[in-house]
Design an enzyme around this catalytic site. Structure first.
Site: not given
Length: 288
Positions: A55, A128, A208
């Site tokens: 990130y 991830h 999200s």
């Protein structure tokens, strides 16, 4: 804030977490404002922060989000109770997003995350994404090795299917699964991932949850979400989060925030109680 179990970890966290990714990508706020966003979330009951080594802007900026979180925690009294969930298994060459699940990469990524967060052990370390060029068992095996070495307390997965969760659980205890999930992306419901997590004592961390960077405007303009929100003097985004919480006891949404107002709005959604008629209408519109 109401608490939920983080799978079989023995830990409980606030039922809504903070996705810290927007604080480190293109258009990110200045550092002082980013710290205020994190502090606002924690001061209103959030106790799970989701991050990742990638990130950041590109591979020259690796660890930016983790370092930001580490500073925010150092500057807030009582923040030791916060669980930071980070991830390894991606790279950012030139700002792109690429997968790298090779054991040597994951070991190096774990060490970088330990340094960036300033800790001796990562509370929750997640793969991830599966790397199609690397046997999945090899990637998960490294996480198991890191756990045995005391560098990782708990192991999680991200962007996985039911079969991949089952394969991983044969190697190491899995306490969390993080997949994209919101009213317009319900693949984790239809594929059985959410149900599998609920039945097997695994926390499901939908990322999200209000549509993400490109989908949040769709949520804001949805007539049903707007109607339910108006009935509760809430926002459509808060209705999304409440709907996810009501859909499964395994759910711990991790909405992102770039502004203090967004962080406070998400935290407040933990108190929103949808009526049975609201939930039924939402389930008809967005079948799980």
């Amino acid at each position: 804030m109401k608490q939920r179990a983080l799978g079989r970890s023995g830990l409980e966290v606030g039922c809504i977490g903070l996705g810290a990714m927007p604080l480190s990508l293109e258009g990110r706020p200045e550092e002082g404002e980013a710290i205020r966003v994190i502090h606002a979330a924690l001061e209103h009951g959030v106790s799970l922060i989701d991050t990742a080594d990638v990130y950041c802007l590109d591979d020259r900026d690796l660890g930016h989000n983790e370092r930001l979180i580490a500073r925010a925690l150092r500057e807030l009294p009582g923040a030791a109770r916060v669980l930071v969930a980070t991830k390894g298994g991606l790279e950012r060459p030139g700002g792109d997003w690429t997968r790298n699940g090779r054991p040597e990469h994951l070991k190096a990524a774990c060490e970088r995350s330990l340094r960036a967060l300033g800790v001796d052990c990562l509370g929750l370390y997640q793969l991830h994404a599966p790397d199609p060029a690397v046997p999945f068992a090899d990637s998960v095996g490294v996480l198991a090795e890191l756990r045995r070495a005391g560098k990782v307390q708990h192991v999680g997965l991200s962007n996985v299917s039911v079969s991949e969760i089952e394969e991983a659980e044969a190697i190491v205890p899995v306490v969390s699964v993080q997949n994209r999930c919101n009213p317009y992306d319900r693949s984790s419901f239809t594929s059985g991932v959410v149900d599998y997590c609920a039945r097997h004592g695994i926390a499901f961390l939908p990322y999200s949850p209000v549509g993400g960077h490109f989908g949040h405007q769709r949520v804001a303009s949805d007539p049903l979400l707007a109607r339910v929100a108006a009935d509760h003097e809430a926002t459509p985004y808060q209705v999304c989060l409440a709907w996810l919480l009501a859909s499964s006891p395994a759910m711990i949404p991790i909405p992102g925030a770039r502004r203090v107002e967004s962080a406070l709005s998400s935290a407040a959604a933990a108190q929103l109680e949808l009526r049975p008629a609201d939930t039924a209408a939402l389930n008809r519109a967005f079948p799980t």
